[in-house]
Design a protein around this motif. Structure first.
Motif, PDB file in Angstrom:
ATOM      1  N   VAL A 133      53.648  22.476  36.651  1.00 26.40           N
ATOM      2  CA  VAL A 133      52.556  22.658  37.617  1.00 26.40           C
ATOM      3  C   VAL A 133      52.744  23.996  38.321  1.00 26.40           C
ATOM      4  O   VAL A 133      53.655  24.159  39.116  1.00 26.40           O
ATOM      5  CB  VAL A 133      52.526  21.506  38.639  1.00 26.40           C
ATOM      6  N   GLY A 134      51.899  24.949  37.991  1.00 26.20           N
ATOM      7  CA  GLY A 134      52.019  26.284  38.571  1.00 26.20           C
ATOM      8  C   GLY A 134      50.704  26.772  39.136  1.00 26.20           C
ATOM      9  O   GLY A 134      49.745  26.014  39.309  1.00 26.20           O
ATOM     10  N   VAL A 135      50.651  28.057  39.412  1.00 23.33           N
ATOM     11  CA  VAL A 135      49.452  28.636  40.010  1.00 23.33           C
ATOM     12  C   VAL A 135      48.249  28.522  39.082  1.00 23.33           C
ATOM     13  O   VAL A 135      47.103  28.473  39.533  1.00 23.33           O
ATOM     14  CB  VAL A 135      49.698  30.114  40.403  1.00 23.33           C
ATOM     15  N   GLY A 136      48.494  28.471  37.765  1.00 25.04           N
ATOM     16  CA  GLY A 136      47.386  28.342  36.821  1.00 25.04           C
ATOM     17  C   GLY A 136      46.620  27.044  36.978  1.00 25.04           C
ATOM     18  O   GLY A 136      45.417  26.987  36.722  1.00 25.04           O
ATOM     19  N   ASN A 137      47.315  25.978  37.409  1.00 20.67           N
ATOM     20  CA  ASN A 137      46.627  24.710  37.640  1.00 20.67           C
ATOM     21  C   ASN A 137      45.577  24.835  38.733  1.00 20.67           C
ATOM     22  O   ASN A 137      44.572  24.129  38.725  1.00 20.67           O
ATOM     23  CB  ASN A 137      47.640  23.628  38.051  1.00 20.67           C
ATOM     24  N   LEU A 138      45.820  25.741  39.663  1.00 18.24           N
ATOM     25  CA  LEU A 138      44.933  25.873  40.812  1.00 18.24           C
ATOM     26  C   LEU A 138      43.850  26.905  40.588  1.00 18.24           C
ATOM     27  O   LEU A 138      42.705  26.716  40.991  1.00 18.24           O
ATOM     28  CB  LEU A 138      45.760  26.243  42.052  1.00 18.24           C
ATOM     29  N   THR A 196      32.256  42.828  37.099  1.00 17.61           N
ATOM     30  CA  THR A 196      33.003  41.922  37.947  1.00 17.61           C
ATOM     31  C   THR A 196      33.825  42.720  38.938  1.00 17.61           C
ATOM     32  O   THR A 196      34.233  43.842  38.676  1.00 17.61           O
ATOM     33  CB  THR A 196      33.963  41.059  37.100  1.00 17.61           C
ATOM     34  N   PHE A 197      34.123  42.064  40.056  1.00 16.29           N
ATOM     35  CA  PHE A 197      34.863  42.787  41.088  1.00 16.29           C
ATOM     36  C   PHE A 197      36.307  43.001  40.666  1.00 16.29           C
ATOM     37  O   PHE A 197      36.970  43.892  41.141  1.00 16.29           O
ATOM     38  CB  PHE A 197      34.817  42.009  42.410  1.00 16.29           C
ATOM     39  N   TYR A 198      36.807  42.164  39.789  1.00 16.35           N
ATOM     40  CA  TYR A 198      38.224  42.214  39.449  1.00 16.35           C
ATOM     41  C   TYR A 198      38.434  42.608  38.003  1.00 16.35           C
ATOM     42  O   TYR A 198      39.532  42.742  37.525  1.00 16.35           O
ATOM     43  CB  TYR A 198      38.827  40.821  39.718  1.00 16.35           C
ATOM     44  N   GLY A 199      37.354  42.782  37.286  1.00 16.75           N
ATOM     45  CA  GLY A 199      37.478  43.165  35.889  1.00 16.75           C
ATOM     46  C   GLY A 199      37.584  41.966  34.969  1.00 16.75           C
ATOM     47  O   GLY A 199      37.815  40.845  35.403  1.00 16.75           O
ATOM     48  N   ASN A 200      37.374  42.211  33.695  1.00 14.27           N
ATOM     49  CA  ASN A 200      37.574  41.166  32.698  1.00 14.27           C
ATOM     50  C   ASN A 200      39.074  41.001  32.530  1.00 14.27           C
ATOM     51  O   ASN A 200      39.725  41.743  31.813  1.00 14.27           O
ATOM     52  CB  ASN A 200      36.918  41.583  31.384  1.00 14.27           C
ATOM     53  N   TYR A 201      39.616  40.050  33.222  1.00 16.58           N
ATOM     54  CA  TYR A 201      41.052  39.976  33.430  1.00 16.58           C
ATOM     55  C   TYR A 201      41.645  38.807  32.669  1.00 16.58           C
ATOM     56  O   TYR A 201      40.979  37.797  32.460  1.00 16.58           O
ATOM     57  CB  TYR A 201      41.320  39.814  34.931  1.00 16.58           C
ATOM     58  N   SER A 202      42.893  38.922  32.273  1.00 14.09           N
ATOM     59  CA  SER A 202      43.554  37.794  31.630  1.00 14.09           C
ATOM     60  C   SER A 202      44.420  37.086  32.651  1.00 14.09           C
ATOM     61  O   SER A 202      44.953  37.700  33.561  1.00 14.09           O
ATOM     62  CB  SER A 202      44.428  38.275  30.469  1.00 14.09           C
ATOM     63  N   ASP A 203      44.560  35.773  32.480  1.00 15.87           N
ATOM     64  CA  ASP A 203      45.391  35.016  33.393  1.00 15.87           C
ATOM     65  C   ASP A 203      46.830  35.041  32.912  1.00 15.87           C
ATOM     66  O   ASP A 203      47.176  35.724  31.965  1.00 15.87           O
ATOM     67  CB  ASP A 203      44.879  33.579  33.544  1.00 15.87           C
ATOM     68  N   GLY A 261      41.332  32.800  38.145  1.00 16.89           N
ATOM     69  CA  GLY A 261      42.347  33.833  38.093  1.00 16.89           C
ATOM     70  C   GLY A 261      42.791  34.310  39.463  1.00 16.89           C
ATOM     71  O   GLY A 261      42.472  33.727  40.498  1.00 16.89           O
ATOM     72  N   PRO A 262      43.558  35.407  39.503  1.00 20.61           N
ATOM     73  CA  PRO A 262      44.069  35.922  40.776  1.00 20.61           C
ATOM     74  C   PRO A 262      42.963  36.260  41.768  1.00 20.61           C
ATOM     75  O   PRO A 262      43.203  36.259  42.972  1.00 20.61           O
ATOM     76  CB  PRO A 262      44.835  37.184  40.347  1.00 20.61           C
ATOM     77  N   GLY A 263      41.771  36.578  41.283  1.00 21.32           N
ATOM     78  CA  GLY A 263      40.671  36.888  42.187  1.00 21.32           C
ATOM     79  C   GLY A 263      40.339  35.736  43.100  1.00 21.32           C
ATOM     80  O   GLY A 263      39.924  35.930  44.249  1.00 21.32           O
ATOM     81  N   LEU A 264      40.513  34.503  42.615  1.00 20.14           N
ATOM     82  CA  LEU A 264      40.267  33.333  43.447  1.00 20.14           C
ATOM     83  C   LEU A 264      41.300  33.248  44.555  1.00 20.14           C
ATOM     84  O   LEU A 264      40.975  33.018  45.717  1.00 20.14           O
ATOM     85  CB  LEU A 264      40.312  32.069  42.588  1.00 20.14           C
ATOM     86  N   ALA A 265      42.570  33.434  44.206  1.00 24.72           N
ATOM     87  CA  ALA A 265      43.655  33.231  45.164  1.00 24.72           C
ATOM     88  C   ALA A 265      43.835  34.392  46.131  1.00 24.72           C
ATOM     89  O   ALA A 265      44.268  34.187  47.265  1.00 24.72           O
ATOM     90  CB  ALA A 265      44.967  32.991  44.411  1.00 24.72           C
ATOM     91  N   LEU A 266      43.496  35.608  45.691  1.00 28.35           N
ATOM     92  CA  LEU A 266      43.823  36.774  46.504  1.00 28.35           C
ATOM     93  C   LEU A 266      42.602  37.500  47.069  1.00 28.35           C
ATOM     94  O   LEU A 266      42.774  38.469  47.810  1.00 28.35           O
ATOM     95  CB  LEU A 266      44.671  37.750  45.677  1.00 28.35           C
ATOM     96  N   VAL A 267      41.406  37.056  46.733  1.00 23.20           N
ATOM     97  CA  VAL A 267      40.205  37.675  47.298  1.00 23.20           C
ATOM     98  C   VAL A 267      39.245  36.619  47.844  1.00 23.20           C
ATOM     99  O   VAL A 267      38.906  36.613  49.020  1.00 23.20           O
ATOM    100  CB  VAL A 267      39.480  38.569  46.260  1.00 23.20           C
ATOM    101  N   ALA A 268      38.817  35.712  46.973  1.00 26.36           N
ATOM    102  CA  ALA A 268      37.774  34.768  47.354  1.00 26.36           C
ATOM    103  C   ALA A 268      38.269  33.747  48.384  1.00 26.36           C
ATOM    104  O   ALA A 268      37.645  33.555  49.433  1.00 26.36           O
ATOM    105  CB  ALA A 268      37.243  34.051  46.108  1.00 26.36           C
ATOM    106  N   PHE A 312      48.313  23.508  26.308  1.00 26.30           N
ATOM    107  CA  PHE A 312      49.512  24.144  25.752  1.00 26.30           C
ATOM    108  C   PHE A 312      50.155  25.108  26.742  1.00 26.30           C
ATOM    109  O   PHE A 312      51.355  25.033  27.024  1.00 26.30           O
ATOM    110  CB  PHE A 312      49.144  24.884  24.458  1.00 26.30           C
ATOM    111  N   PHE A 313      49.357  26.022  27.283  1.00 22.32           N
ATOM    112  CA  PHE A 313      49.930  27.039  28.156  1.00 22.32           C
ATOM    113  C   PHE A 313      50.271  26.494  29.535  1.00 22.32           C
ATOM    114  O   PHE A 313      51.101  27.063  30.242  1.00 22.32           O
ATOM    115  CB  PHE A 313      48.974  28.228  28.274  1.00 22.32           C
ATOM    116  N   SER A 314      49.634  25.409  29.924  1.00 18.70           N
ATOM    117  CA  SER A 314      49.937  24.831  31.221  1.00 18.70           C
ATOM    118  C   SER A 314      51.282  24.123  31.232  1.00 18.70           C
ATOM    119  O   SER A 314      52.062  24.248  32.171  1.00 18.70           O
ATOM    120  CB  SER A 314      48.831  23.849  31.634  1.00 18.70           C
TER     121      SER A 314
END
Length: 586
Positions: A27-32, A155-162, A360-367, A293-295
């Protein structure tokens, strides 16, 4: 037999220590910040059908396989593949990929830690414009623009990979709502991220200088990791009671507070409303399998490492089921927390929930930080939110970094087993120095490149080979007898069928889909140069290189014709066996 000269391996003090470590690792940040958005994009509540389908047929079998391997052998991934020396390189690949990800994953903790520190001021610095980092076009969060130009392209954060290395489009409609970006400028929350936290340069070619605030926060993050792992599982066993359990308390707190906000129920309703028509698309099923798988994190080496500290007769099947279900249910539960706030944000901005649904990080660090500024006593909620992110991230970091530390110690047990503190300190210092380029002005481009390529293919490839080894080379019946030796009963026919047929087939389909859908990374309007793409490709194959290298080496060491050498290296090594000395002769 020199078994008496072997140093005793550390063990978990309590059974619950191991269970909580597994849950914290999975259970990591990706779950959220990933699952809720993926769920919404792929049919809302209907996405739970393929998600839990693959959790049962792919997640639990893989998780159980690696936990059994670690517990039976009592060693790190570097040496667990003595059961098939020809593929010994898989263990080295696991440690390498964990080592590389450890370097840049802690940079996420760096940014979150910087946000946490800035949450203790009289006013949250991303709450409004007027600071030294803000531009002339900066506007306050949730500003309403009463014209048709409230949408901008991109997008404000770019087409970003998680963190999983998979592309994430942050906006469902490929448009950016007024809440985050429009033609008149960026919000205060985004400018704090871009121009204060990152202070980013124009591109990968212009790395710039190391930013002191990020370098110090990265140092603090590594000091925390070092202190928590200073005595290995003995110290980690105490830490996980906080890092694994605290996030659930804070998630519940945020859910209660979020449901009290106007528009929260609209967001939750949007999240769970099923669209069964989406299930007709093969991409939805593929994405569900990749999410599982990745989670859960097989093939990183963390599961093998943590289970290697178990007592030989521990019931690891129960723990594997608990951890995998905890991961899946946390993904679903976290969606309520996120979409309660997204519903509130949509109401404040006067747009639909789909227009503010990001991942992605845009949710946690901007939105989300922007939404926190609208709450009473925002500093209190900001501290709790970033503390939650830190605890979620630390557990995953513990598993990956411990794989690296245990691998080094197991390679030289007599010399290093009593010098764990110095080994941990040395590796933490090395990872800190290697991570310093990400703290520079152009560090975000380095981070994205590593995140995009490192885990994209190698993990799936290694897991497929792992299943083939257990199912067909070492033999599923032989492995079942090993498990019976540990726990008194063999695994059921369903688990064995998954190991031999279902799981590797599903992973092979996912690998093909990943390769077919691969796109080069971009950041905002910035396109990486060809040299960066070459570097990214090199990063993606580094963890796989040990596999052919050790195949050649093992074949070279063997005797006889080529066919005889293959047969020899496909048999377990002479020193392969159970970690419990009582059973080694047998």
């Amino acid at each position: 037999d020199d078994d008496g000269d072997e140093p005793e391996r550390d063990q978990w003090i309590r059974k619950l220590d191991f269970v909580l470590s597994l849950i914290g690792y999975s259970v990591g940040v990706g779950n959220l910040w990933r699952f809720p958005y993926i769920c919404l994009r792929n049919g809302g509540g209907a996405f739970l059908i393929p998600f839990f389908f693959f959790l049962l047929l792919c997640g639990i079998p893989l998780f159980y396989l690696e936990v059994c391997l670690g517990q039976f052998s009592g060693t790190s991934p570097l040496f667990v593949f003595k059961l098939c020396p020809l593929f010994k390189g898989i263990g080295y690949g696991m440690v390498i990929v964990s080592g590389i990800v450890t370097i840049y994953f802690n940079c996420i903790m760096t940014w979150v830690l910087y946000y946490l520190i800035n949450s203790f001021g009289e006013e949250l610095p991303w709450q409004r414009c007027g600071h030294w980092w803000n531009t002339a076009t900066c506007r306050d969060n949730f500003a309403h623009i009463e014209n048709s130009s409230v949408y901008g392209n991109g997008t404000f954060y770019g087409n970003y990979s998680d963190i999983y290395g998979n592309a994430t489009d942050f906006y469902l409609n490929n448009t950016t709502p007024n809440l985050f970006l429009n033609q008149t400028g960026k919000t205060a929350s985004e400018e704090f991220w871009q121009y204060n936290v990152l202070r980013k340069s124009e591109g990968f070619e212009n790395l710039g200088s190391i930013q002191t605030h990020n370098a110090l926060c990265l140092l603090a993050a590594w000091v925390v990791v070092f202190l928590c792992l200073i005595k290995g599982v003995k110290s980690l066993g105490y830490v996980v009671y906080v890092t694994a359990l605290l996030p659930y308390f804070l998630l519940t707190l945020f859910l209660i507070r979020g449901c009290m906000l106007p528009g929260a129920l609209d967001g939750i309703k949007f999240y769970i409303t099923p669209d069964f028509s989406k299930l007709k698309s093969i991409s939805v099923w593929t994405e569900a399998c990749l999410q599982v798988f990745f989670s859960l994190g097989p093939a990183w080496g963390g599961l093998i490492t943590m289970s290697s500290f178990n007592k030989f007769n521990h019931n690891c099947f129960r723990d594997a089921v608990i951890a995998t279900m905890a991961d899946g249910l946390t993904c679903f539960y976290g969606g309520f927390v996120i979409f309660a706030v997204l519903g509130f944000m949509a109401k404040e901005a006067g747009v639909g929930v789909t227009e503010v649904a990001i991942g992605g990080p845009g949710l946690a660090l901007v939105a989300y930080p922007a939404a926190i500024t609208k709450l009473p006593i925002p500093q209190f909620w900001a501290v709790l939110f970033f503390l939650m992110l830190i605890t979620l991230g630390l557990d995953s970091q513990f598993g990956m970094f411990e794989s690296l530390v245990s691998g080094v110690i197991d390679a030289f047990p007599k010399q290093l087993s009593k010098r764990r503190m110095w080994v941990t300190a040395g590796l933490a210092s090395m990872c800190y120095l290697l991570g310093l380029p990400i703290t520079a002005n152009g560090g975000i481009y380095v981070f994205q490149l590593m995140d995009w390529f490192v885990a994209a293919f190698c993990l799936l490839i290694m897991c497929i080979i792992e299943c083939l080894i257990i199912g067909w080379i070492y033999g599923v019946e032989r492995f079942s007898k090993d498990i019976e030796l540990m726990m008194g009963r063999k695994p059921g026919i369903v688990i064995k069928t998954c190991w031999c047929f279902i799981t590797p087939a599903l992973l092979l389909v996912c690998l093909g889909s990943t390769i077919y859908n691969l796109k080069m990374p971009t950041y905002d309007d910035y396109v990486y140069p060809d040299s960066a793409k070459v570097l990214g490709f090199i990063l993606s194959i580094i963890p796989i290189i040990p596999i052919p290298v050790f195949m050649v080496y093992e074949l070279y060491k063997a005797n006889g014709s080529l066919l005889q050498r293959f047969k020899q290296t496909l048999r377990p090594a002479s020193d392969w066996g159970p970690s419990c000395k009582e059973y080694r002769h047998e």
